[in-house]
Design a protein around this motif. Structure first.
Motif, PDB file in Angstrom:
ATOM      1  N   MET A 329       5.718   5.484   0.437  1.00  0.00           N
ATOM      2  CA  MET A 329       6.466   4.477   1.184  1.00  0.00           C
ATOM      3  C   MET A 329       5.904   3.094   0.877  1.00  0.00           C
ATOM      4  O   MET A 329       4.707   2.942   0.568  1.00  0.00           O
ATOM      5  N   ALA A 330       6.746   2.080   0.976  1.00  0.00           N
ATOM      6  CA  ALA A 330       6.305   0.716   0.679  1.00  0.00           C
ATOM      7  C   ALA A 330       5.168   0.289   1.587  1.00  0.00           C
ATOM      8  O   ALA A 330       4.309  -0.514   1.193  1.00  0.00           O
ATOM      9  N   SER A 331       5.135   0.808   2.809  1.00  0.00           N
ATOM     10  CA  SER A 331       4.100   0.415   3.771  1.00  0.00           C
ATOM     11  C   SER A 331       2.793   1.179   3.588  1.00  0.00           C
ATOM     12  O   SER A 331       1.801   0.873   4.253  1.00  0.00           O
ATOM     13  N   ASP A 332       2.775   2.168   2.689  1.00  0.00           N
ATOM     14  CA  ASP A 332       1.577   2.971   2.473  1.00  0.00           C
ATOM     15  C   ASP A 332       0.583   2.161   1.644  1.00  0.00           C
ATOM     16  O   ASP A 332       0.843   1.843   0.482  1.00  0.00           O
ATOM     17  N   LYS A 333      -0.561   1.855   2.224  1.00  0.00           N
ATOM     18  CA  LYS A 333      -1.562   1.023   1.541  1.00  0.00           C
ATOM     19  C   LYS A 333      -2.126   1.703   0.290  1.00  0.00           C
ATOM     20  O   LYS A 333      -2.712   1.047  -0.572  1.00  0.00           O
ATOM     21  N   ARG A 334      -1.954   2.986   0.176  1.00  0.00           N
ATOM     22  CA  ARG A 334      -2.444   3.706  -0.990  1.00  0.00           C
ATOM     23  C   ARG A 334      -1.562   3.465  -2.212  1.00  0.00           C
ATOM     24  O   ARG A 334      -1.990   3.687  -3.345  1.00  0.00           O
ATOM     25  N   ARG A 335      -0.344   3.028  -1.990  1.00  0.00           N
ATOM     26  CA  ARG A 335       0.608   2.844  -3.082  1.00  0.00           C
ATOM     27  C   ARG A 335       0.090   1.837  -4.105  1.00  0.00           C
ATOM     28  O   ARG A 335       0.005   2.125  -5.301  1.00  0.00           O
ATOM     29  N   ALA A 336      -0.252   0.648  -3.644  1.00  0.00           N
ATOM     30  CA  ALA A 336      -0.685  -0.413  -4.562  1.00  0.00           C
ATOM     31  C   ALA A 336      -2.015  -0.080  -5.218  1.00  0.00           C
ATOM     32  O   ALA A 336      -2.286  -0.536  -6.336  1.00  0.00           O
ATOM     33  N   ALA A 337      -2.832   0.717  -4.556  1.00  0.00           N
ATOM     34  CA  ALA A 337      -4.112   1.101  -5.149  1.00  0.00           C
ATOM     35  C   ALA A 337      -3.939   2.165  -6.222  1.00  0.00           C
ATOM     36  O   ALA A 337      -4.798   2.329  -7.088  1.00  0.00           O
ATOM     37  N   THR A 338      -2.813   2.876  -6.191  1.00  0.00           N
ATOM     38  CA  THR A 338      -2.576   3.978  -7.111  1.00  0.00           C
ATOM     39  C   THR A 338      -1.782   3.534  -8.339  1.00  0.00           C
ATOM     40  O   THR A 338      -2.043   3.983  -9.452  1.00  0.00           O
ATOM     41  N   ALA A 356      -5.976  -0.282  -7.947  1.00  0.00           N
ATOM     42  CA  ALA A 356      -7.414  -0.444  -7.764  1.00  0.00           C
ATOM     43  C   ALA A 356      -8.222   0.793  -8.147  1.00  0.00           C
ATOM     44  O   ALA A 356      -9.406   0.683  -8.473  1.00  0.00           O
ATOM     45  N   LYS A 357      -7.604   1.956  -8.133  1.00  0.00           N
ATOM     46  CA  LYS A 357      -8.350   3.162  -8.502  1.00  0.00           C
ATOM     47  C   LYS A 357      -8.927   3.091  -9.910  1.00  0.00           C
ATOM     48  O   LYS A 357      -9.924   3.747 -10.202  1.00  0.00           O
ATOM     49  N   GLY A 358      -8.275   2.294 -10.806  1.00  0.00           N
ATOM     50  CA  GLY A 358      -8.715   2.348 -12.184  1.00  0.00           C
ATOM     51  C   GLY A 358      -8.818   1.043 -12.928  1.00  0.00           C
ATOM     52  O   GLY A 358      -8.991   1.041 -14.146  1.00  0.00           O
TER      53      GLY A 358
END
Length: 492
Positions: A329-338, A356-358
């Motif tokens: 989901m757009a609101s999932d903070k994990r999205r942009a990090a993945t 950000a993960k990589g």
């Protein structure tokens, strides 16, 4: 001590999947007992060498074995360099480019420690026990990786010293025998750790790391090897032991992976990557370089991409696949990090890159893909705890909601509510996807949950071909290990 078997070193050099040269460290197994295994510094040096070998496996192979076949990835801008055989599941005995040589090298170095360190005078008994505990845990981890990947494998519990083919060339043990050794090694290791503390950097095994591994092992055997209730109880107890250590969820998801924040409180065990000390790792394949850097993008997008590296530092070989991206989901903070989606100025999707993960670190104008490879972190353990509780008929809501609260903040609509075992398992598996995509976990997750033929697109037409759940050993390895037989189904 005779010289150790050069076979592993030569084979590792010839067949390692890594595209770049490993850090040059004199292998401990080439030193003789007349010059080594005499002092505490020798023991520490051997321990460090063991972790260098483990890091070599973590450059790429842990990701290929643990995730690539789950089809979380797809081709990006610059071809595939052959990795598409994994995410399209088109493996065969000739084209398989991942093997067990690096894992056996790591095991051999652990075996050397277990053989020689007991006879070395160490400052304190606790320090000696800590070294032995790390060697046992490393061996358990390596064999666990191999058991999940190839099933039964040759069991080598003594260091390979000398050239006797009768001791070098051995047949495969059963997967039950391999997993019995994994569990036995963990049972030896955990009591040997003198404290529940982490070493600086959290890039060596500790009691918490060994317990995280134990939880993983017992969930696997509980679900796939008829371990049942007893194994789920052991897994749950192991996660609770992890929680007694200094661990916590970081408020900002991106901060877990920051190059400048290595060894933070969410990390339980990571393989350490540093500029000037190690290769770029798998995340280089999920970024860009000068030859594939699109020009028809906005300045805002260029600002997000930032420095793209030089030469072959970034490759744009793989990207998070659209069916996976669409579950965030757009609101999932994990999205942009993945992942980050790159659109043209006319709003056409060009490709995606890792978040950000990589993204690593930029030094002197060059991007280095040196994020640590996470073997275990606290959110992973919380979700394993939820899985164990659900298997035991308990409510996993507490753990699920801890993970979701960080992902969505106070946004309503994301509270997990206990349901049926099947519904809970589906929710836990999906949460693991959102939390851990590109961290080398998804293939093993869908295998453990029994969802490979349902959730992996390239495997759906292969339902019933259970042999495909394992990797082929491959003709290259079998030509060097004549007593090793191919996994049934893969054999020509």
């Amino acid at each position: 001590m005779k010289k150790s078997l050069i076979y592993f070193i030569m084979l590792s050099t010839l067949l390692q999947v890594s595209c770049k040269k490993s850090i040059e460290v004199e292998p401990t197994s080439l030193l003789t007992s007349g010059t080594f295994w005499k002092s505490e510094s020798d023991a520490i040096g051997a321990l460090n060498g063991m972790y260098v070998s483990l890091r070599t496996v973590a450059v790429q192979n842990l990701f290929i074995l643990g995730e690539a076949r789950a089809q979380t990835m797809a081709q990006a801008l610059a071809g595939t360099v052959g990795l598409d055989i994994f995410y399209l599941n088109s493996l065969d005995v000739d084209n398989i480019s991942v093997n067990w040589t690096g894992l056996y090298k790591t095991i051999d170095e652990a075996n050397l420690i277990l053989k020689y360190v007991p006879n070395i005078t160490i400052t304190t008994a606790g320090s000696k026990n800590n070294i032995l505990a790390q060697a046992y845990t490393t061996r358990a981890y390596a064999y666990f990786v191999m058991a999940r990947s190839w099933g039964g494998v040759p069991l080598r519990t003594e260091p390979t010293e000398g050239y006797d083919p009768m001791s070098i060339q051995i047949a495969r043990s059963t997967v039950d025998e391999v997993m019995a050794l994994v569990k036995a090694d963990l049972e030896k290791a955990i009591p040997l750790y003198p404290t529940n503390n982490f070493a600086t950097g959290r890039n060596t095994w500790t009691k918490a790391g060994a317990n995280a591994l134990k939880a993983d092992v017992f969930l696997w055997t509980g679900k796939l090897m008829k371990g049942g209730t007893a194994d789920f109880q052991a897994a749950l107890a192991a996660t609770e032991e992890v929680q007694k250590a200094d661990v916590s969820l970081l408020p900002n998801f991106n901060d877990i992976f920051s190059y400048d924040n290595k060894g933070n409180k969410e990390v339980i065990m990571a393989s350490r990557f540093q500029v000037l000390e190690s290769d770029n790792n798998i995340y280089q394949y999920m970024y860009l370089n000068a030859s594939n850097n699109p020009s028809n993008i906005t300045q805002a997008t260029k600002d997000v991409i930032g420095v793209i590296g030089s030469g072959n530092a970034g490759n744009s070989i793989m990207q998070v696949a659209a069916p996976i991206r669409n579950q965030f989901m757009a609101s999932d903070k994990r999205r942009a990090a993945t992942f980050y989606e790159i659109f043209s100025t006319t709003n056409v999707l060009i490709t995606t890159i890792t978040g950000a993960k990589g993204t690593g670190t930029v030094q002197a104008g060059v991007r280095h893909f040196k994020n640590d490879i996470m073997l275990y972190r606290y959110a992973d353990v919380l979700l394993m705890k939820a899985e164990a509780k659900n298997a035991l008929g308990m409510d996993p809501a507490t753990e699920m909601n801890l993970v979701r609260a960080r992902a969505y903040g106070s946004e309503p609509g994301h509270t997990f509510v206990n349901g049926s075992k099947a519904d809970n398992d589906n929710a836990i598996l999906r949460e693991r996807l959102l939390e851990l995509t590109s961290e080398g976990k998804r293939w093993w997750d869908v295998r453990r949950f029994g969802k490979v033929f349902e959730l992996v697109p390239s495997m759906q037409a292969n339902a019933g071909k259970d042999y495909m759940l394992l990797f082929p050993i491959g003709n290259a390895i079998r030509s060097l290990e004549p007593k090793v037989v191919e996994n049934p189904g893969w054999a020509p």
